[in-house]
Design an enzyme around this catalytic site. Structure first.
Site, short mmCIF file in Angstrom:
data_model
loop_
_atom_site.label_atom_id
_atom_site.label_comp_id
_atom_site.label_asym_id
_atom_site.label_seq_id
_atom_site.Cartn_x
_atom_site.Cartn_y
_atom_site.Cartn_z
N GLY A 1 66.09 42.19 10.14
CA GLY A 1 64.85 41.96 9.37
C GLY A 1 63.61 42.43 10.10
O GLY A 1 62.58 41.74 10.12
N SER B 1 61.66 45.25 9.62
CA SER B 1 60.70 46.20 9.01
C SER B 1 59.84 45.54 7.95
O SER B 1 60.18 45.55 6.76
CB SER B 1 61.47 47.38 8.41
OG SER B 1 61.74 48.34 9.37
N LEU B 2 58.67 45.06 8.35
CA LEU B 2 57.72 44.50 7.39
C LEU B 2 57.30 45.58 6.38
O LEU B 2 56.98 46.71 6.78
CB LEU B 2 56.47 43.99 8.13
CG LEU B 2 55.34 43.47 7.24
CD1 LEU B 2 55.76 42.20 6.52
CD2 LEU B 2 54.07 43.25 8.04
N HIS C 1 60.84 48.73 16.72
CA HIS C 1 62.25 49.12 16.88
C HIS C 1 62.46 50.60 16.61
O HIS C 1 63.45 51.17 17.04
CB HIS C 1 63.16 48.27 16.00
CG HIS C 1 63.02 48.51 14.53
ND1 HIS C 1 61.93 48.10 13.80
CD2 HIS C 1 63.83 49.13 13.63
CE1 HIS C 1 62.07 48.44 12.53
NE2 HIS C 1 63.22 49.07 12.40
N GLU D 1 55.93 59.46 10.47
CA GLU D 1 57.26 59.03 10.04
C GLU D 1 58.16 60.20 9.68
O GLU D 1 59.23 60.03 9.08
CB GLU D 1 57.13 58.05 8.86
CG GLU D 1 56.36 56.78 9.19
CD GLU D 1 57.18 55.74 9.96
OE1 GLU D 1 58.36 55.55 9.66
OE2 GLU D 1 56.61 55.11 10.88
N HIS E 1 57.83 54.36 2.66
CA HIS E 1 57.79 55.81 2.87
C HIS E 1 57.64 56.47 1.50
O HIS E 1 58.16 55.96 0.50
CB HIS E 1 59.10 56.31 3.49
CG HIS E 1 59.31 55.92 4.91
ND1 HIS E 1 60.52 55.44 5.38
CD2 HIS E 1 58.48 55.95 5.98
CE1 HIS E 1 60.42 55.20 6.69
NE2 HIS E 1 59.20 55.49 7.06
N CYS F 1 67.26 58.84 2.94
CA CYS F 1 66.86 58.39 4.29
C CYS F 1 67.86 58.85 5.33
O CYS F 1 67.51 59.08 6.48
CB CYS F 1 66.81 56.86 4.37
SG CYS F 1 65.65 56.10 3.26
O1 SUG Z 1 62.20 52.30 8.88
N1 SUG Z 1 64.92 50.24 8.07
C1 SUG Z 1 64.30 51.56 8.06
C2 SUG Z 1 64.66 52.30 6.79
C3 SUG Z 1 64.23 53.74 6.87
C4 SUG Z 1 64.36 54.42 5.55
N2 SUG Z 1 63.97 55.77 5.70
C5 SUG Z 1 63.36 56.49 4.73
N3 SUG Z 1 62.82 55.93 3.69
N4 SUG Z 1 63.27 57.75 4.93
C6 SUG Z 1 62.78 51.44 8.22
O2 SUG Z 1 62.21 50.51 7.66
C7 SUG Z 1 65.53 48.13 9.09
C8 SUG Z 1 65.98 47.61 10.43
C9 SUG Z 1 66.14 46.11 10.48
O3 SUG Z 1 65.47 45.39 9.75
O4 SUG Z 1 66.95 45.66 11.31
C10 SUG Z 1 64.93 49.51 9.18
O5 SUG Z 1 64.48 49.92 10.23
#
Ligand code: SUG
Length: 421
Positions: free
Chosen positions: A20, A22-23, A132, A167, A235, A352
């Site tokens: 969890g 990624s806000l 992260h 990004e 994104h 992604c």
């Molecule tokens: O950056 N999720 C990624 C998902 C990236 C998706 N990429 C594109 N849309 N291109 C992010 O939010 C979740 C990790 C966690 O919650 O443990 C995470 O990093």
């Protein structure tokens, strides 16, 4: 030179987990704390790659990065130390994250026909908005420099300064009459101030365009709609995707949609823009289903297909729209659903999971191009070594860390890429 689009998918790493972190990424927040299934996740990702190979498309891959990341833990003073509080627990989880699987965030790519020196330029994304993710680029750039070592055809750049969040390809679209023609590169940035972080900074996009040597007529800078970011489109590739002359976009993707479409049409007269209206698919449904986080691809026969997540196919409003779109015989002729549910639960759909590079495959290090034999070797390593499941409470366990490290080493060995170790 035969320039074709090659999709480089990230092999899902053995530490794939739901922390969890990624806000603003609703799926990550919703699934935080749940048990993950790294083996199933990696096999789903590999099946998607095989699916594209079977369509006759060239397919590449990138390997998981070292996790838990010893450099990050040491820099945070957390090496060999159990977390003492909630903040330290989250920092440990960051060091374990398998987020490099989402290679759309690995780099921004400007193919050779677009650049001043006629080489394909790649800039690793600094990903600074999320702790992260900010650790990825140093190892990513090492891998890019190996895969694209041929300096006659490629230039690989370090990330832009971390004062400006970047990004990568997730906030960048390329349109062109066809892949090998000079293209229009569309950079989509967000403005801060909303409930969720706007991860892509305009100045990062402009820096990348300059470093790549894009002519001003070949680059466009468009603001992402604040409403889309507030609704969970962290994104731009969650609400829009382009391929060759076609842009497939939600009506609410851009701050000024009409201005954006007019600028695109002025720069690329052959552009075809397929707009999905809010009345057909709401922003909330688009984000929940990940309809736009699709791979829009040109099949060897010339027709375009949309590779969507199963979640989109199973969503009634989205399905109604797709059925109507296919019946209307527009530029997108096929819809191909794939199962990447383990990645989706962290907010990562089919788009992604891949970085698009237009290049001659003969100029790429062949170890990063997927063959059937390579897919078999990868599958065997995953089946034998990836943990079946990870409970977030196990993050930090030395035994699990050893098994994750051993799994990655086995994969690198199988792919003759141990030098990445
Ligand atoms: O950056 N999720 C990624 C998902 C990236 C998706 N990429 C594109 N849309 N291109 C992010 O939010 C979740 C990790 C966690 O919650 O443990 C995470 O990093």
């Amino acid at each position: 030179m035969t320039l074709v689009e090659i999709n480089f998918d990230g092999i899902v790493g053995p530490s794939h987990n739901y922390a969890g972190l990624s806000l603003g990424n609703l799926a990550s927040s919703k699934h935080g704390g749940q048990v993950s299934y790294p083996r199933a996740a990696a096999l789903q990702g590999l099946a998607k790659m095989r699916h594209n190979l079977a369509l006759g498309l060239p397919q590449g891959f990138f390997c998981p990065l070292p996790r838990p990341n010893p450099a990050l833990l040491a820099a945070l003073g957390l090496a060999d130390r159990a977390p003492a509080d909630e903040a330290e627990t989250r920092l440990h989880a960051a060091a374990w994250s398998a987020s490099a699987m989402w290679t759309a965030n690995a780099a921004t790519v400007s193919p050779a026909p677009d650049t001043a020196d006629g080489r394909c330029h790649l800039t690793a994304a600094n990903l600074v908005t999320m702790p992260h993710r900010s650790q990825e680029w140093v190892d990513t750039v090492r891998q890019l420099r190996l895969a694209f070592a041929d300096a006659a055809h490629f230039a690989v750049h370090d990330a832009v300064p971390p004062c400006f969040g970047d990004e990568g390809a997730a906030n960048h679209m390329r349109m062109a009459a066809h892949h090998a023609a000079p293209g229009l590169e569309i950079f989509v940035y967000g403005r801060p101030g909303g409930a969720f972080p706007a991860r892509q900074h305009e100045q990062a996009s402009r820096a990348v365009a300059r470093v790549h040597g894009l002519a001003p007529v070949r680059s466009l800078f468009i603001e992402q709609s604040p409403a889309a970011i507030a609704a969970g489109a962290f994104h731009n590739d969650v609400v829009a995707v382009a391929n060759e002359r076609v842009l497939f976009t939600h009506e609410e993707a851009f701050a000024d949609p009409d201005g954006a479409y007019a600028a695109i049409r002025a720069a690329l007269p052959e552009a075809e823009i397929v707009v999905v209206p809010t009345s057909a698919v709401s922003l909330a449904d688009a984000i929940a289903s990940y309809l736009f986080n699709a791979q829009l691809i040109t099949l060897p026969g010339g027709e375009m297909a949309l590779v969507i997540p199963l979640e989109a196919w199973e969503h009634s409003a989205v399905r109604r729209f797709l059925d109507g779109m296919l019946a209307a015989n527009g530029p997108i002729r096929r819809v191909l659903p794939v199962d990447v549910r383990q990645s989706m639960a962290n907010g990562g759909g089919p788009a992604c999971l891949r970085l698009r590079v237009v290049a001659d495959p003969a100029t790429v290090d062949p170890r990063f191009l997927l063959s059937e034999a390579g897919a078999d070797a990868t599958e065997a390593a995953i089946a034998a070594h990836w943990p079946e499941q990870i409970d977030p409470a196990d993050i930090g366990s030395p035994a699990l860390a050893a098994s994750v490290q051993n799994a990655r080493a086995a994969l690198l060995g199988a792919l003759n890429l141990s030098q990445l170790g």
